[in-house]
Structures are given as C-alpha cells and as structure tokens.
Design a protein around this motif. Structure first.
Motif, mmCIF file in Angstrom:
data_model
loop_
_atom_site.group_PDB
_atom_site.id
_atom_site.type_symbol
_atom_site.label_atom_id
_atom_site.label_comp_id
_atom_site.label_asym_id
_atom_site.label_seq_id
_atom_site.Cartn_x
_atom_site.Cartn_y
_atom_site.Cartn_z
ATOM 1 N N VAL A 105 -4.030 6.531 4.285
ATOM 2 C CA VAL A 105 -2.702 5.792 4.169
ATOM 3 C C VAL A 105 -1.873 7.383 4.718
ATOM 4 O O VAL A 105 -0.751 7.693 5.947
ATOM 5 C CB VAL A 105 -1.827 5.808 2.766
ATOM 6 C CG1 VAL A 105 -0.490 5.935 3.023
ATOM 7 C CG2 VAL A 105 -2.120 4.288 1.863
ATOM 8 N N GLU A 106 -2.692 8.443 4.536
ATOM 9 C CA GLU A 106 -2.059 9.619 5.394
ATOM 10 C C GLU A 106 -2.056 9.836 6.882
ATOM 11 O O GLU A 106 -1.543 10.961 7.633
ATOM 12 C CB GLU A 106 -2.682 10.942 4.199
ATOM 13 C CG GLU A 106 -2.273 11.117 3.411
ATOM 14 C CD GLU A 106 -2.667 11.785 1.541
ATOM 15 O OE1 GLU A 106 -3.362 12.469 1.939
ATOM 16 O OE2 GLU A 106 -1.564 12.554 1.571
ATOM 17 N N ARG A 139 0.732 -1.015 -0.090
ATOM 18 C CA ARG A 139 -0.604 -0.102 -0.085
ATOM 19 C C ARG A 139 0.754 1.244 -0.018
ATOM 20 O O ARG A 139 0.630 2.124 -0.679
ATOM 21 C CB ARG A 139 -0.329 -0.167 1.256
ATOM 22 C CG ARG A 139 -1.686 0.854 1.477
ATOM 23 C CD ARG A 139 -2.838 0.390 2.391
ATOM 24 N NE ARG A 139 -3.770 -0.810 1.741
ATOM 25 C CZ ARG A 139 -5.248 -0.067 1.811
ATOM 26 N NH1 ARG A 139 -5.654 0.461 1.563
ATOM 27 N NH2 ARG A 139 -5.950 -1.906 1.498
ATOM 28 N N GLU A 144 2.610 2.023 -3.521
ATOM 29 C CA GLU A 144 1.269 2.277 -4.803
ATOM 30 C C GLU A 144 1.215 3.690 -3.886
ATOM 31 O O GLU A 144 0.980 4.234 -4.997
ATOM 32 C CB GLU A 144 0.011 1.564 -3.784
ATOM 33 C CG GLU A 144 0.193 0.265 -4.761
ATOM 34 C CD GLU A 144 -0.701 -0.557 -4.567
ATOM 35 O OE1 GLU A 144 -1.983 -0.172 -5.747
ATOM 36 O OE2 GLU A 144 -1.629 -1.214 -4.444
ATOM 37 N N TYR A 145 1.211 4.502 -2.771
ATOM 38 C CA TYR A 145 0.921 5.322 -2.049
ATOM 39 C C TYR A 145 2.273 6.655 -2.799
ATOM 40 O O TYR A 145 1.378 7.660 -3.954
ATOM 41 C CB TYR A 145 1.154 6.018 -0.930
ATOM 42 C CG TYR A 145 1.258 6.711 -0.106
ATOM 43 C CD1 TYR A 145 0.030 7.956 -1.365
ATOM 44 C CD2 TYR A 145 2.091 7.277 -0.133
ATOM 45 C CE1 TYR A 145 0.192 9.192 0.112
ATOM 46 C CE2 TYR A 145 2.558 9.031 0.488
ATOM 47 C CZ TYR A 145 0.747 9.368 0.436
ATOM 48 O OH TYR A 145 0.931 10.844 1.137
ATOM 49 N N GLU A 180 -8.431 5.404 0.299
ATOM 50 C CA GLU A 180 -7.220 3.992 0.045
ATOM 51 C C GLU A 180 -6.137 5.728 0.947
ATOM 52 O O GLU A 180 -5.520 5.016 1.884
ATOM 53 C CB GLU A 180 -6.949 4.049 -0.590
ATOM 54 C CG GLU A 180 -7.964 2.490 -1.438
ATOM 55 C CD GLU A 180 -6.751 1.768 -1.695
ATOM 56 O OE1 GLU A 180 -6.880 0.068 -1.714
ATOM 57 O OE2 GLU A 180 -6.855 2.377 -2.592
ATOM 58 N N THR A 181 -5.644 6.570 -0.142
ATOM 59 C CA THR A 181 -4.804 7.860 -0.002
ATOM 60 C C THR A 181 -5.152 8.083 0.901
ATOM 61 O O THR A 181 -4.294 8.547 2.277
ATOM 62 C CB THR A 181 -4.762 9.046 -0.597
ATOM 63 O OG1 THR A 181 -4.510 8.204 -2.668
ATOM 64 C CG2 THR A 181 -3.827 10.009 -1.217
ATOM 65 N N GLY A 200 1.677 7.668 -6.617
ATOM 66 C CA GLY A 200 0.340 7.587 -6.753
ATOM 67 C C GLY A 200 -1.002 6.454 -7.260
ATOM 68 O O GLY A 200 -1.462 7.249 -8.318
ATOM 69 N N LEU A 249 -3.301 4.767 -5.667
ATOM 70 C CA LEU A 249 -3.718 5.118 -4.572
ATOM 71 C C LEU A 249 -5.202 5.600 -4.771
ATOM 72 O O LEU A 249 -5.578 6.588 -5.719
ATOM 73 C CB LEU A 249 -3.738 4.406 -2.840
ATOM 74 C CG LEU A 249 -2.777 4.291 -2.630
ATOM 75 C CD1 LEU A 249 -2.277 3.963 -1.003
ATOM 76 C CD2 LEU A 249 -3.284 2.412 -3.150
ATOM 77 N N SER A 250 -6.628 4.747 -4.615
ATOM 78 C CA SER A 250 -7.907 5.735 -5.004
ATOM 79 C C SER A 250 -8.093 7.111 -3.813
ATOM 80 O O SER A 250 -7.203 6.841 -2.801
ATOM 81 C CB SER A 250 -9.006 4.759 -4.459
ATOM 82 O OG SER A 250 -9.313 3.759 -2.886
ATOM 83 N N ALA A 251 -8.782 7.847 -3.789
ATOM 84 C CA ALA A 251 -8.534 9.172 -3.088
ATOM 85 C C ALA A 251 -8.679 8.639 -1.184
ATOM 86 O O ALA A 251 -7.974 8.612 -0.030
ATOM 87 C CB ALA A 251 -9.689 10.152 -3.337
#
Lengths: 211, 214
Positions: B40-41, B23, B26-27, B36-37, B30, B32-34
């Motif tokens: 992660v953030e 994950r 992938e982050y 998922e982002t 860029g 990841l979906s909004a």
C-alpha cells in the motif's frame, strides 16, 4: 468455595467475569453493575440500528431483561459482545415488528437541535459546546443517511472503538463483510463530511506534496 | 455483487476497486500485515489520488473516533429480577405438560400393544387347534350329513394328505386369527403415528419459549 462478599465499590472495580459469576448465582446487584458498565454501548448500538431514541431505550431495556434470563447460557468469552448481540437481536425484532412506528428518527432528532442536550460535554464553554454540538450533530446526521448495515458497523468500529472481530460477532456477519461495509460506509462519509473536514483543517490541501 | 446490466468486465473492475478501497481502509486502521502495508505504501508513493483518499479516510476515522457516544438517557439497571421465561408463559408450559403426558401415554399404549402382540396374540395365532376339533371340523361327511366312521376315513386319506400344513392353513381364516392380526397392525400403526405427531408437537412447543432469548 463461595464467592467473596462484595460492596458496591467492589462491583465497580470487579472484572466482568466475576460479576457474571455472581449474577448467575442470583446476585442482582452484580448484574446491575454489568448493566451500568455496558449500557452506554448498548444504547448507542440500539440507537444506530433503530434511529429512534425512544425505541432504542425500550430495546436496550428489553435486551438487558433478555440477558438476565439468558445468563445461564453465558459460558465465558467477551461479555460485552454477548450483551450487545442480545440487544442487536432485540433491535432486529423491533425492526421486523409491524407495530414499529418511524415517526421519530434520529435524523429528525438531530435536526430538532438535540433537545435533550445528550451530546453536550459539561466541561466545555458554551461556545465550545455549541461548536462541538454542531459537529456531533453533523456527524450523526451523516451517519443516519447511511444504509443500516454500514451505519451499524461504523457505529461499532469507529464510534464505539470495537475491533473488526467483535463487530463481526455482534452483527453475526463475516470479517470480510465487516471490512467491506466499513470501507463503503467511510467512503460515503468522506463525501458527506468533506465540508466540515475542510473547515476544521483536517484535510491536506491539494497543493501539499507527498510524504 | 453483480448488478443487472453489469458486464463481467465491469463487475470485475468494481470488485477490484472495492478490494482496493477496503485495503486502504484497513491500512488506516493499521490492520494490514507488514507485506500488505509495504504494498500500500508503494502505491501511496506513486499515486496522488491514493494519498488523498487515505488522508480523507484518516480524517473521517479520526472525526468519528472523536465523536462522543450518546449518553444513556437513564440507568437500565433492573429494579427486580425478571421471572425466568420458563415461568412466564404459563399457557405454553401447561400445553407442554399436557402434550408430554399425551405422548407418553401413546408410547406406553404402543409398547403394550406390541408386547401383547408378540407375547400373547402372536402365540395364539400359531396355536394349533386341538386335534379333536380339527378332526371334527374336517371329518369327511358320508353324504347324508353324518360323519364317516374312523375306519372309512382312514381309507379316504393318504398319509401325505393329512400333513398339518394343509389342515392348518384353512382354519387360520375360519378361526379369525388373520383378522385379529390385521387389527393389531392397524392399532400399532395408528399409535406410532399418534406418538410421533405428539412427540414432534412437544418438541416444537419445548423449543418455542427459548427463541426470544437468543
């Protein structure tokens, strides 16, 4: 309706599919324009699989021969992916071949100090070139230590700039497998390349706050 | 993948960790979906370790992206159009032609035999021998080897006993119809097997030259 007459500069400008259409009609110059356009990617792919410049050269050439023979079967889609899939299959055949000799690995090649100077950028000063060469050699040496499946995905995505989907098509694995191999490969490289990343100042210092 | 000696709990933990690293990777790209982002953030805001990992992953990815590809050592352009593979392996192609012809011959022979069986020989097998012949062959003897005369024969047979099935069943063996039919059956079976085997071999040989191209 016939295809338009083209000169050599036109071939350089032409779109992949137009060139392929002409090549399928027997135009060798059009096929060679495709070769010239994608040979760097093809050779790098072969090199990342075989780790032997000489074997990679042979596999790339044989891949293009196979592609020429098989181009009647190309029916649209991404031409680069199609070509690289053929080259990757050729490399796998080489790896399976009992005659394969492993006496000239990329690791040995990089340790020998880049004898052909193939990574050198002519626009750099000798000092810059030496530094760049050292970094590039370190990166390739680190890549050479990865397991083959991870090295291949890293090469396609991070070195050649392909998206995950194209890498999955070329290597004939699922998107999930691409993500997993990429993550594991990067994780290993993170450890191996940490010294040069720290030297170059690309890593945040431990005392740096968040944000 | 679960390794030997790995407990189920350990394996699940590794699986979760792998997923976590994937994950983050992938982050960095860029991808990841909004939603998922955002997740992660939130994780990055809460964890120094996660922030360090992302920074290192980004540095590795940038370093790799900036690493030039190896130049091709020479041009791989073709100096001449290679022969189509269909013409190259002559032995294969000749073998294929021979096998195809043999298959066709076996199928043709099978068709001929089957047709003959249905139209001709099968017809013979059901033919009733001429009345005279049957009468002669089965005319009861008078005991001294001579045939009885017709008036005496009539008195020996009831009408039911002279029904055709009784008379015809016995001679079918005697006249060899069953044996002929068996021979044809065997011939047909052999030809079927031969045609099948040759057809299969033809298909295999036809498929073989295409493999190196894939």
């Amino acid at each position: 309706m016939g295809l338009p007459i083209m000169t050599t500069p036109d071939y350089n400008e032409a779109d992949d599919h137009l060139l392929m259409q002409r090549a399928q009609g027997g135009d060798l110059a059009a096929f060679n324009a495709i070769v010239e356009r994608h040979q760097k990617h093809a050779y790098n792919l072969a090199l990342s699989i075989l780790r032997d410049p000489s074997a990679a050269e042979d596999a790339t050439q044989e891949g293009f021969f196979s592609a020429y023979r098989a181009m009647g079967r190309f029916n649209g889609g991404n031409l680069r992916s199609w070509l690289l899939t053929i080259v990757a299959n050729r490399c796998r055949d080489v790896l399976r071949s009992p005659q394969r000799k492993r006496n000239s690995s990329l690791e040995a090649f990089t340790e020998a100090g880049d004898p052909g100077g193939i990574w050198r950028d002519p626009s750099h000063t000798p000092e810059e070139a030496a530094l760049q060469n050292e970094t590039v050699n370190t990166v390739h040496a680190a890549l050479a230590k990865l397991p083959e499946d991870q090295r291949l995905i890293i090469s396609l995505v991070d070195l050649q700039g392909m998206d995950y989907e194209e890498a999955a098509r070329i290597t004939n694995v699922s998107l999930g497998t691409v993500k997993s191999r990429l993550s594991r490969g990067r994780d290993r490289l993170r450890t191996v390349l940490r010294p040069i990343l720290e030297l170059s100042g690309d890593l945040p210092r431990p005392d740096e706050g968040k944000g | 993948m679960k390794e030997r000696g790995d407990t189920v709990l350990g394996w699940l933990k590794r699986l979760t960790q792998d997923n976590y690293h994937e994950r983050l990777s992938e982050y960095v790209d860029g991808r990841l979906s909004a939603t998922e982002t955002a997740k992660v953030e939130a994780q990055l805001a809460a964890s120094d370790e996660a922030r360090t990992e992302v920074a290192e992953l980004r540095a590795v990815a940038d370093l790799l992206h900036g690493t030039p590809m190896v130049e091709a050592p020479r041009s791989f352009a073709l100096s001449h159009a290679p022969l189509p593979l269909a013409h190259a392996p002559r032995q294969h192609r000749q073998g294929l032609r021979g096998l195809s012809m043999a298959t066709a011959a076996a199928v043709l022979a099978l068709v001929v035999v089957t047709s003959a069986d249905i139209a001709g020989l099968a017809g013979d097998a059901t033919d009733t021998p001429t009345t005279g012949a049957v009468e002669t062959a089965f005319a009861p003897e008078a005991g001294d080897g001579t045939l009885m005369d017709a008036s005496k024969q009539e008195s020996l047979f009831t009408p039911a006993e002279v029904q055709p099935p009784v008379i015809q069943e016995a001679p079918s063996n005697d006249l060899g119809f069953v044996e002929e039919s068996t021979v044809i059956d065997w011939l047909r079976l052999s030809l079927s097997i031969l045609a099948g085997a040759l057809g299969l071999a033809t298909l295999v040989l036809f498929w073989m030259p295409a493999r190196p191209l894939t």
